[in-house]
Design a protein around this motif. Structure first.
Motif, mmCIF file in Angstrom:
data_model
loop_
_atom_site.group_PDB
_atom_site.id
_atom_site.type_symbol
_atom_site.label_atom_id
_atom_site.label_comp_id
_atom_site.label_asym_id
_atom_site.label_seq_id
_atom_site.Cartn_x
_atom_site.Cartn_y
_atom_site.Cartn_z
ATOM 1 N N VAL A 67 7.151 -36.680 -8.739
ATOM 2 C CA VAL A 67 7.627 -37.246 -10.001
ATOM 3 C C VAL A 67 8.478 -36.213 -10.741
ATOM 4 C CG1 VAL A 67 6.946 -38.245 -12.213
ATOM 5 C CG2 VAL A 67 5.596 -38.723 -10.161
ATOM 6 N N PHE A 68 8.002 -34.981 -10.769
ATOM 7 C CA PHE A 68 8.718 -33.918 -11.472
ATOM 8 C C PHE A 68 10.144 -33.753 -10.951
ATOM 9 C CE2 PHE A 68 10.032 -29.444 -10.976
ATOM 10 C CZ PHE A 68 10.323 -29.137 -12.305
ATOM 11 N N ILE A 69 10.315 -33.670 -9.651
ATOM 12 C CA ILE A 69 11.645 -33.409 -9.092
ATOM 13 C C ILE A 69 12.582 -34.593 -9.320
ATOM 14 C CG2 ILE A 69 11.192 -34.242 -6.743
ATOM 15 C CD1 ILE A 69 13.207 -31.102 -7.726
ATOM 16 N N ASN A 70 12.037 -35.828 -9.253
ATOM 17 C CA ASN A 70 12.856 -37.013 -9.529
ATOM 18 C C ASN A 70 13.307 -37.044 -10.987
ATOM 19 O OD1 ASN A 70 12.562 -37.820 -6.914
ATOM 20 N ND2 ASN A 70 11.543 -39.749 -7.359
ATOM 21 N N MET A 71 12.367 -36.819 -11.896
ATOM 22 C CA MET A 71 12.684 -36.853 -13.320
ATOM 23 C C MET A 71 13.590 -35.682 -13.724
ATOM 24 S SD MET A 71 11.260 -39.597 -14.524
ATOM 25 C CE MET A 71 11.823 -40.267 -12.964
ATOM 26 N N TYR A 72 13.339 -34.520 -13.167
ATOM 27 C CA TYR A 72 14.169 -33.349 -13.482
ATOM 28 C C TYR A 72 15.620 -33.579 -13.051
ATOM 29 C CZ TYR A 72 15.837 -28.520 -13.551
ATOM 30 O OH TYR A 72 16.555 -27.378 -13.797
ATOM 31 N N SER A 73 15.790 -34.112 -11.830
ATOM 32 C CA SER A 73 17.141 -34.393 -11.327
ATOM 33 C C SER A 73 17.834 -35.449 -12.181
ATOM 34 C CB SER A 73 17.071 -34.859 -9.865
ATOM 35 O OG SER A 73 16.447 -33.896 -9.058
ATOM 36 N N GLY B 55 4.709 -35.422 -15.006
ATOM 37 C CA GLY B 55 6.003 -35.147 -14.372
ATOM 38 C C GLY B 55 7.156 -35.199 -15.358
ATOM 39 N N ILE B 56 7.136 -36.197 -16.252
ATOM 40 C CA ILE B 56 8.204 -36.334 -17.252
ATOM 41 C C ILE B 56 8.158 -35.179 -18.255
ATOM 42 C CG2 ILE B 56 8.968 -37.726 -19.223
ATOM 43 C CD1 ILE B 56 8.177 -40.196 -17.550
ATOM 44 N N LEU B 57 6.968 -34.846 -18.747
ATOM 45 C CA LEU B 57 6.850 -33.775 -19.741
ATOM 46 C C LEU B 57 7.260 -32.421 -19.167
ATOM 47 C CD1 LEU B 57 3.542 -34.721 -21.605
ATOM 48 C CD2 LEU B 57 5.893 -34.969 -22.416
ATOM 49 N N ILE B 58 6.813 -32.139 -17.938
ATOM 50 C CA ILE B 58 7.181 -30.849 -17.329
ATOM 51 C C ILE B 58 8.676 -30.808 -17.042
ATOM 52 C CG2 ILE B 58 6.832 -29.340 -15.339
ATOM 53 C CD1 ILE B 58 3.962 -30.410 -15.194
ATOM 54 N N ALA B 59 9.239 -31.914 -16.542
ATOM 55 C CA ALA B 59 10.683 -31.963 -16.294
ATOM 56 C C ALA B 59 11.471 -31.778 -17.587
ATOM 57 C CB ALA B 59 11.056 -33.290 -15.632
ATOM 58 N N TRP B 60 10.977 -32.374 -18.659
ATOM 59 C CA TRP B 60 11.623 -32.235 -19.980
ATOM 60 C C TRP B 60 11.587 -30.783 -20.456
ATOM 61 C CZ3 TRP B 60 8.696 -32.329 -24.971
ATOM 62 C CH2 TRP B 60 9.565 -32.342 -26.078
ATOM 63 N N THR C 271 18.144 -43.569 -20.700
ATOM 64 C CA THR C 271 19.260 -43.239 -19.806
ATOM 65 C C THR C 271 18.813 -43.175 -18.351
ATOM 66 O OG1 THR C 271 20.314 -41.978 -21.589
ATOM 67 C CG2 THR C 271 21.099 -41.574 -19.347
ATOM 68 N N ILE C 272 17.596 -42.677 -18.112
ATOM 69 C CA ILE C 272 17.107 -42.520 -16.735
ATOM 70 C C ILE C 272 16.145 -43.641 -16.349
ATOM 71 C CG2 ILE C 272 17.367 -40.018 -16.893
ATOM 72 C CD1 ILE C 272 14.302 -39.843 -17.119
ATOM 73 N N SER C 273 16.216 -44.769 -17.037
ATOM 74 C CA SER C 273 15.243 -45.846 -16.828
ATOM 75 C C SER C 273 15.232 -46.373 -15.391
ATOM 76 C CB SER C 273 15.509 -46.998 -17.796
ATOM 77 O OG SER C 273 16.811 -47.520 -17.605
ATOM 78 N N SER C 274 16.397 -46.424 -14.736
ATOM 79 C CA SER C 274 16.429 -46.937 -13.361
ATOM 80 C C SER C 274 15.677 -46.011 -12.416
ATOM 81 C CB SER C 274 17.871 -47.115 -12.895
ATOM 82 O OG SER C 274 18.574 -45.884 -12.948
ATOM 83 N N GLN D 84 14.128 -28.445 -18.798
ATOM 84 C CA GLN D 84 15.557 -28.589 -19.089
ATOM 85 C C GLN D 84 16.087 -27.363 -19.821
ATOM 86 O OE1 GLN D 84 17.437 -31.296 -17.902
ATOM 87 N NE2 GLN D 84 15.469 -31.550 -16.863
ATOM 88 N N ARG D 85 15.186 -26.575 -20.391
ATOM 89 C CA ARG D 85 15.586 -25.350 -21.086
ATOM 90 C C ARG D 85 15.522 -24.170 -20.126
ATOM 91 N NH1 ARG D 85 12.753 -28.862 -23.627
ATOM 92 N NH2 ARG D 85 13.021 -29.407 -25.809
#
Length: 286
Positions: A167-173, A85-90, A204-207, A93-94
């Motif tokens: 996970v993707f939508i949370n991390m992307y947002s 989720g984190i890698l795809i969201a990252w 930055t998005i740790s919370s 970003q482009r």
């Protein structure tokens, strides 16, 4: 002032009645039932046995096995889905051609009910007629992907497809809110994209990361519909989660007292992480 209080009371009354009737009463009834030997043949007049259901439960090897399986499943699924989720969201970003279509395709499994998703996967992985089982047979050496050798990886893969979009939508947002000034400063200092992810974006998005991680862990630990549709806890009890254990005790063995005891024991086990999650969410709202 009294009139406002009366109006407030009347507005809250329907919700209060609903909560008492459909939430509080069943919980208290279940708690009472956990102290009785309650089966289908004596449900109207069960025998009081005190804490015997709880004592038998924690000496039951099947319950211990179900807890261990659920814990392993939750840890593995949460790790895989958080990383993906984190890698795809990252990567998202482009801007790139077809980003909107790709985002839609990634999010589509999230809106499919887990039971329906499990039913589809049970057919796709069926060893006799399943197309995916046939296509993967060259890699796995068998079409029995729901057999004991491959059933756990198959369920983990199905759950990842179904729930990783959360996970993707949370991390992307969350990544959308990372200050661009920090990213630009890091670029000027010579940081590459991966270094910016590790040292700027994630801190930055740790919370949001922590809340998502804990919520995903609890969600995976309590999984029921997907497994029930795909294997029903089988072969035998090989993929029996703690939720499937409770279901079998209540609706297959008609041991309602033991099922209620297992439910309340599970609630106590999950109480601390659940309270922490609520507290973090409350702080986030403030």
């Amino acid at each position: 002032m009294k009139k406002k209080k009366l109006i407030s009371f009347l507005l809250l009354l329907p919700l209060t009645i609903w909560l008492v009737a459909f939430a509080l009463y069943p919980v208290l009834y279940g708690l009472r039932l956990s102290l009785f030997n309650a089966r289908i043949n004596n449900i109207d007049n069960p025998t009081f046995i005190g804490l015997q259901n709880y004592i038998k439960l924690f000496s039951n090897s099947e319950f211990a096995q179900a807890l261990l399986w659920s814990l392993k499943f939750a840890i593995i699924c949460t790790f895989i889905q958080m990383v993906l989720g984190i890698l795809i969201a990252w990567l998202f970003q482009r801007n790139f051609p077809g980003k909107g279509v790709a985002t839609t395709l990634i999010l589509m499994p999230m809106v499919v009910a887990p039971f329906l998703m499990g039913t589809m996967f049970r057919l796709l992985f069926n060893e006799s007629v399943g197309p995916i089982a046939y296509l993967l047979s060259g890699l796995t050496g068998t079409t029995a992907l729901l057999g004991m050798a491959w059933v756990n990886p198959t369920i983990i893969g199905a759950d990842t497809i179904n729930r990783m979009p959360f996970v993707f939508i949370n991390m992307y947002s969350a990544m959308q809110g990372v200050p661009q000034e920090l990213m630009e400063a890091a670029t000027m200092d010579g940081a590459n994209a991966f270094q910016k992810l590790i040292h700027i974006t994630l801190p930055t998005i740790s919370s949001i990361f922590g809340i998502t991680f804990l919520e995903k862990l609890l969600q995976s630990f309590l999984i029921f519909e997907l497994i029930f549709a795909m294997t029903a806890g089988g072969p035998g009890t090989f993929t029996q989660s703690v939720s499937i254990f409770i279901y079998r005790r209540a609706f297959q063995r008609s041991d309602y007292g033991m099922a209620c005891a297992a439910s309340f024991s599970l609630a106590l086990i999950l109480l601390v992480p659940s309270l922490y999650l609520v507290r973090r969410n409350t702080k986030g709202d403030q």
